[in-house]
Design a protein around this motif. Structure first.
Motif, PDB file in Angstrom:
ATOM      1  N   LEU A 120       0.847  -1.185   0.000  1.00 15.39           N
ATOM      2  CA  LEU A 120       0.000   0.000   0.000  1.00 15.39           C
ATOM      3  C   LEU A 120       0.887   1.241   0.000  1.00 15.39           C
ATOM      4  N   ILE A 121       0.928   1.931  -1.134  1.00 16.01           N
ATOM      5  CA  ILE A 121       1.709   3.167  -1.263  1.00 16.01           C
ATOM      6  C   ILE A 121       0.739   4.327  -1.150  1.00 16.01           C
ATOM      7  N   CYS A 122       1.131   5.345  -0.384  1.00 12.27           N
ATOM      8  CA  CYS A 122       0.285   6.528  -0.207  1.00 12.27           C
ATOM      9  C   CYS A 122       1.120   7.788  -0.352  1.00 12.27           C
ATOM     10  N   PHE A 123       0.457   8.828  -0.804  1.00 10.28           N
ATOM     11  CA  PHE A 123       1.051  10.158  -0.821  1.00 10.28           C
ATOM     12  C   PHE A 123       0.238  11.033   0.113  1.00 10.28           C
ATOM     13  N   PHE A 124       0.925  11.747   0.966  1.00 10.05           N
ATOM     14  CA  PHE A 124       0.283  12.702   1.867  1.00 10.05           C
ATOM     15  C   PHE A 124       0.722  14.093   1.442  1.00 10.05           C
ATOM     16  N   TYR A 125      -0.231  14.990   1.375  1.00 12.75           N
ATOM     17  CA  TYR A 125       0.072  16.393   1.125  1.00 12.75           C
ATOM     18  C   TYR A 125      -0.290  17.120   2.404  1.00 12.75           C
ATOM     19  N   VAL A 126       0.693  17.780   2.996  1.00  5.57           N
ATOM     20  CA  VAL A 126       0.554  18.343   4.340  1.00  5.57           C
ATOM     21  C   VAL A 126       0.711  19.848   4.311  1.00  5.57           C
ATOM     22  N   ARG A 127      -0.200  20.525   4.989  1.00  6.02           N
ATOM     23  CA  ARG A 127      -0.110  21.977   5.162  1.00  6.02           C
ATOM     24  C   ARG A 127       0.119  22.237   6.651  1.00  6.02           C
ATOM     25  N   LEU A 128       1.057  23.126   6.931  1.00  2.00           N
ATOM     26  CA  LEU A 128       1.326  23.523   8.310  1.00  2.00           C
ATOM     27  C   LEU A 128       0.587  24.814   8.625  1.00  2.00           C
ATOM     28  N   ASN A 129       0.285  25.024   9.911  1.00  2.00           N
ATOM     29  CA  ASN A 129      -0.420  26.241  10.306  1.00  2.00           C
ATOM     30  C   ASN A 129       0.535  27.397  10.580  1.00  2.00           C
ATOM     31  N   VAL A 130       1.796  27.088  10.770  1.00  2.00           N
ATOM     32  CA  VAL A 130       2.825  28.094  11.021  1.00  2.00           C
ATOM     33  C   VAL A 130       3.990  27.786  10.091  1.00  2.00           C
ATOM     34  N   HIS A 131       4.609  28.831   9.545  1.00  2.00           N
ATOM     35  CA  HIS A 131       5.701  28.614   8.600  1.00  2.00           C
ATOM     36  C   HIS A 131       7.020  29.198   9.085  1.00  2.00           C
ATOM     37  N   SER A 132       7.169  29.261  10.385  1.00  2.00           N
ATOM     38  CA  SER A 132       8.439  29.734  10.937  1.00  2.00           C
ATOM     39  C   SER A 132       9.496  28.663  10.720  1.00  2.00           C
ATOM     40  N   GLU A 133      10.744  29.062  10.774  1.00  3.93           N
ATOM     41  CA  GLU A 133      11.850  28.104  10.623  1.00  3.93           C
ATOM     42  C   GLU A 133      11.752  27.019  11.691  1.00  3.93           C
ATOM     43  N   GLU A 134      11.381  27.403  12.887  1.00  3.91           N
ATOM     44  CA  GLU A 134      11.256  26.447  13.990  1.00  3.91           C
ATOM     45  C   GLU A 134      10.163  25.416  13.702  1.00  3.91           C
ATOM     46  N   ALA A 135       9.027  25.854  13.178  1.00  3.43           N
ATOM     47  CA  ALA A 135       7.923  24.943  12.863  1.00  3.43           C
ATOM     48  C   ALA A 135       8.308  23.980  11.741  1.00  3.43           C
ATOM     49  N   LEU A 136       8.965  24.509  10.710  1.00  5.36           N
ATOM     50  CA  LEU A 136       9.405  23.663   9.599  1.00  5.36           C
ATOM     51  C   LEU A 136      10.391  22.610  10.079  1.00  5.36           C
ATOM     52  N   LEU A 137      11.360  23.026  10.873  1.00  4.03           N
ATOM     53  CA  LEU A 137      12.362  22.074  11.376  1.00  4.03           C
ATOM     54  C   LEU A 137      11.735  21.037  12.298  1.00  4.03           C
ATOM     55  N   CYS A 138      10.764  21.456  13.085  1.00  7.70           N
ATOM     56  CA  CYS A 138      10.076  20.524  13.989  1.00  7.70           C
ATOM     57  C   CYS A 138       9.348  19.450  13.177  1.00  7.70           C
ATOM     58  N   PHE A 139       8.627  19.871  12.140  1.00  5.01           N
ATOM     59  CA  PHE A 139       7.920  18.913  11.282  1.00  5.01           C
ATOM     60  C   PHE A 139       8.915  17.985  10.589  1.00  5.01           C
ATOM     61  N   GLU A 140       9.961  18.552  10.035  1.00  3.41           N
ATOM     62  CA  GLU A 140      10.946  17.743   9.312  1.00  3.41           C
ATOM     63  C   GLU A 140      11.633  16.746  10.233  1.00  3.41           C
ATOM     64  N   LYS A 141      11.924  17.149  11.444  1.00  2.00           N
ATOM     65  CA  LYS A 141      12.540  16.238  12.417  1.00  2.00           C
ATOM     66  C   LYS A 141      11.590  15.078  12.729  1.00  2.00           C
ATOM     67  N   ALA A 142      10.313  15.385  12.877  1.00  4.95           N
ATOM     68  CA  ALA A 142       9.333  14.331  13.140  1.00  4.95           C
ATOM     69  C   ALA A 142       9.273  13.346  11.977  1.00  4.95           C
ATOM     70  N   VAL A 143       9.249  13.863  10.761  1.00  6.55           N
ATOM     71  CA  VAL A 143       9.173  13.012   9.571  1.00  6.55           C
ATOM     72  C   VAL A 143      10.411  12.114   9.452  1.00  6.55           C
ATOM     73  N   LEU A 144      11.576  12.653   9.767  1.00  9.26           N
ATOM     74  CA  LEU A 144      12.805  11.865   9.666  1.00  9.26           C
ATOM     75  C   LEU A 144      12.774  10.625  10.556  1.00  9.26           C
ATOM     76  N   SER A 145      11.984  10.651  11.618  1.00  6.49           N
ATOM     77  CA  SER A 145      11.926   9.512  12.539  1.00  6.49           C
ATOM     78  C   SER A 145      10.873   8.473  12.138  1.00  6.49           C
ATOM     79  N   MET A 146      10.102   8.733  11.077  1.00  2.00           N
ATOM     80  CA  MET A 146       9.016   7.838  10.666  1.00  2.00           C
ATOM     81  C   MET A 146       9.495   6.849   9.610  1.00  2.00           C
ATOM     82  N   SER A 147       9.586   5.590   9.974  1.00  2.00           N
ATOM     83  CA  SER A 147      10.123   4.588   9.056  1.00  2.00           C
ATOM     84  C   SER A 147       9.210   4.325   7.858  1.00  2.00           C
ATOM     85  N   SER A 148       7.940   4.585   7.964  1.00  2.00           N
ATOM     86  CA  SER A 148       7.016   4.369   6.838  1.00  2.00           C
ATOM     87  C   SER A 148       7.195   5.397   5.727  1.00  2.00           C
ATOM     88  N   ILE A 149       7.762   6.542   6.056  1.00  2.00           N
ATOM     89  CA  ILE A 149       7.954   7.606   5.077  1.00  2.00           C
ATOM     90  C   ILE A 149       9.199   7.303   4.252  1.00  2.00           C
TER      91      ILE A 149
END
Length: 162
Positions: free
Chosen positions: A72-101
């Motif tokens: 099962l392959i999926c594509f997720f399109y994600v919008r963030l509510n805040v676009h600060s550098e801190e918010a972007l890095l926080c999201f990216e750090k979370a994604v890096l830890s997800m083995s399914s991605i």
């Protein structure tokens, strides 16, 4: 002087080496030398030079997703509510830890990120979206697409011609 990636210079032998190892990273030095019509020591030297230049990042084995039950392959399109550098890095750090991605891309346009992921089944997908992706504080919208059929999937990059 540092060489620009976009301005990297290759001769036809370099390109032949890169093409051959993209198609089979386990190719022996002797077989590679035979294919490109170069001596084994010269082939080894060129390969080492390409690695030292950073053109070859990793030599990997590609596993069969279906045989591992990850069909099962999926594509997720994600919008963030805040676009600060801190918010972007926080999201990216979370994604890096997800083995399914498998892939994450920062985008322009309606959504901020595109994620490619694999799962065993719908239940695993649902649990991932509900318990992993949605709870990330910066996430405000997720659009999910499920792949019905994979038409082309490759890791082979198009190389420049001479």
């Amino acid at each position: 002087m540092k060489e620009s990636n976009a301005k990297a210079r290759f001769d036809s032998t370099d390109l032949n080496i890169l093409q051959a190892i993209q198609e089979d990273s386990r190719i022996s030095n002797s077989e590679l030398a035979r294919r490109i019509n170069l001596s084994q020591p010269a082939t080894h030297t060129r390969l080492n030079r390409l690695e030292a230049r950073g053109l070859i990042r990793n030599l990997v084995s590609l596993l069969d997703r279906d045989k591992l039950g990850l069909d099962l392959i999926c594509f997720f399109y994600v919008r963030l509510n805040v676009h600060s550098e801190e918010a972007l890095l926080c999201f990216e750090k979370a994604v890096l830890s997800m083995s399914s991605i498998l892939e994450c891309h920062y985008l322009t346009g309606q959504f901020d990120y595109s994620l490619k992921a694999v799962f065993q089944n719908r239940r695993e997908l649902e649990q991932f979206e509900r318990r992993v992706l949605t709870p990330i504080p910066e996430v405000t919208q997720i659009m999910t697409s499920v792949v019905l059929s994979e038409i082309k999937s490759t890791t082979v990059l198009p190389l420049p011609t001479d």
